[in-house]
Design a protein around this motif. Structure first.
Motif, PDB file in Angstrom:
ATOM      1  N   GLU A 102       0.837  -1.205   0.000  1.00  0.00           N
ATOM      2  CA  GLU A 102       0.000   0.000   0.000  1.00  0.00           C
ATOM      3  C   GLU A 102       0.871   1.254   0.000  1.00  0.00           C
ATOM      4  O   GLU A 102       0.580   2.225  -0.707  1.00  0.00           O
ATOM      5  CB  GLU A 102      -0.925  -0.012   1.212  1.00  0.00           C
ATOM      6  CG  GLU A 102      -1.886   1.165   1.259  1.00  0.00           C
ATOM      7  CD  GLU A 102      -2.816   1.118   2.447  1.00  0.00           C
ATOM      8  OE1 GLU A 102      -3.843   1.811   2.426  1.00  0.00           O
ATOM      9  OE2 GLU A 102      -2.508   0.377   3.411  1.00  0.00           O
ATOM     10  N   ILE A 119      -0.509   5.833  -7.427  1.00  0.00           N
ATOM     11  CA  ILE A 119      -1.755   6.534  -7.117  1.00  0.00           C
ATOM     12  C   ILE A 119      -2.106   7.591  -8.159  1.00  0.00           C
ATOM     13  O   ILE A 119      -3.285   7.909  -8.373  1.00  0.00           O
ATOM     14  CB  ILE A 119      -1.652   7.163  -5.705  1.00  0.00           C
ATOM     15  CG1 ILE A 119      -3.033   7.580  -5.206  1.00  0.00           C
ATOM     16  CG2 ILE A 119      -0.686   8.333  -5.708  1.00  0.00           C
ATOM     17  CD1 ILE A 119      -3.023   8.024  -3.759  1.00  0.00           C
ATOM     18  N   ARG A 129      -6.782   6.910  -5.600  1.00  0.00           N
ATOM     19  CA  ARG A 129      -6.786   6.457  -4.215  1.00  0.00           C
ATOM     20  C   ARG A 129      -7.552   5.145  -4.083  1.00  0.00           C
ATOM     21  O   ARG A 129      -8.584   4.965  -4.714  1.00  0.00           O
ATOM     22  CB  ARG A 129      -7.407   7.523  -3.304  1.00  0.00           C
ATOM     23  CG  ARG A 129      -6.583   8.797  -3.213  1.00  0.00           C
ATOM     24  CD  ARG A 129      -7.118   9.748  -2.164  1.00  0.00           C
ATOM     25  NE  ARG A 129      -6.276  10.932  -2.057  1.00  0.00           N
ATOM     26  CZ  ARG A 129      -5.176  10.983  -1.330  1.00  0.00           C
ATOM     27  NH1 ARG A 129      -4.792   9.925  -0.646  1.00  0.00           N
ATOM     28  NH2 ARG A 129      -4.450  12.086  -1.291  1.00  0.00           N
ATOM     29  N   SER A 130      -7.023   4.269  -3.279  1.00  0.00           N
ATOM     30  CA  SER A 130      -7.618   2.945  -3.072  1.00  0.00           C
ATOM     31  C   SER A 130      -7.751   2.174  -4.383  1.00  0.00           C
ATOM     32  O   SER A 130      -8.596   1.290  -4.510  1.00  0.00           O
ATOM     33  CB  SER A 130      -8.983   3.061  -2.382  1.00  0.00           C
ATOM     34  OG  SER A 130      -8.850   3.705  -1.132  1.00  0.00           O
ATOM     35  N   GLU A 177       0.960   4.106  -2.972  1.00  0.00           N
ATOM     36  CA  GLU A 177       0.681   5.519  -2.759  1.00  0.00           C
ATOM     37  C   GLU A 177       1.801   6.410  -3.280  1.00  0.00           C
ATOM     38  O   GLU A 177       1.591   7.586  -3.572  1.00  0.00           O
ATOM     39  CB  GLU A 177       0.451   5.780  -1.269  1.00  0.00           C
ATOM     40  CG  GLU A 177      -0.860   5.176  -0.763  1.00  0.00           C
ATOM     41  CD  GLU A 177      -1.050   5.378   0.724  1.00  0.00           C
ATOM     42  OE1 GLU A 177      -0.084   5.829   1.389  1.00  0.00           O
ATOM     43  OE2 GLU A 177      -2.146   5.074   1.229  1.00  0.00           O
TER      44      GLU A 177
END
Length: 258
Positions: free
Chosen positions: A48, A56, A61-62, A52
């Motif tokens: 993660e 990203i 995002r996500s 990011e």
């Protein structure tokens, strides 16, 4: 006195509404977050952080995707990440008909971490950890048969790849590792079809990988010059150009001697 009671009642009702709203948020939102975090592995958390920093911008995002930049990665699975990032195709340098293989920007461990993070976001194909063990026990003869049936039409019998429509192509198999080939079969990148476990079992995938690694990539061409391994068209053209020219000169030489 009546005005004071009304003000006190309004304050009590406002306080009760705030308590109810805060209680509902406490019950639902934090609990959902608390359920997500423990389920994420250490590798996924590292992935993660890598996402990011390096992904990203295009995937959002996500990993929900950004229009005009990159698709959503929800339910994509770790296999796609291992292929795209493990071959240097991602991060993408520019928009083209097909992503080009480039030097790998992430280490193998970081690629696994990114794959673990994307896999935690949904349900998708994942490369099993025992790929190498499966390949060691593979059947080369059956792998060759499966390769000729399922792969040679695009990648050619010698694994050198070939041109497809709309500026796309089937890439060469020579630099591919066991996990990269397995990931490609599971994810079906670009024009490649998906070979799920219902189409080719894990054992059959391992047979194909073993054939590619031990026969196609390491074969020393005992027959001589391989002509680029482009198949019968190249061989036929070579035979025509060399053989026919030789025959013409031989005929002229014979005619001159008679």
């Amino acid at each position: 006195m009546g005005r004071t009671r009304r003000r006190a009642g309004a304050a009590v009702r406002m306080l009760a509404a705030l308590v109810l709203a805060g209680g509902a948020y406490t019950v639902f939102a934090p609990q959902a977050r608390a359920q997500e975090e423990p389920g994420m592995s250490a590798a996924a958390r590292e992935g993660e952080q890598l996402f990011e920093v390096g992904c990203i911008t295009c995937h959002g995002r996500s990993a929900g995707g950004v229009e005009g930049r990159g698709p959503s990665l929800i339910n994509v699975g770790g296999a796609s990440v291992e292929f795209q990032v493990g071959t240097g195709r991602m991060p993408l340098a520019r928009q083209e008909a097909q992503a080009q293989r480039k030097p790998q920007l992430y280490t193998d461990e970081q690629v696994r971490q990114l794959a673990a993070y994307i896999d935690s976001l949904g349900v998708g194909p994942v490369v099993p950890d025992d790929v190498d063990a499966l390949v060691e026990q593979a059947d080369l003869a059956r792998g060759g048969e499966l390769f000729r049936i399922n792969c040679s039409q695009c990648h050619a019998f010698g694994g050198g790849g070939g041109a497809l429509s709309s500026g796309k192509y089937a890439p060469s198999l020579y630099p591919a590792t066991d996990r990269i080939i397995y990931a490609a079969m599971l994810s079906g990148p670009q024009n490649m079809p998906v070979f799920g476990d219902s189409t080719l079992t894990p054992e059959q995938k391992a047979d194909i990988i073993a054939y590619i690694q031990q026969v196609i990539q390491t074969d020393t061409d005992p027959g001589g010059f391989d002509l680029g391994r482009y198949g019968p068209s190249t061989e036929g053209l070579t035979v025509f150009l060399v053989g026919i020219v030789a025959l013409v000169f031989a005929s002229l030489w014979i005619a001159g001697k008679s």
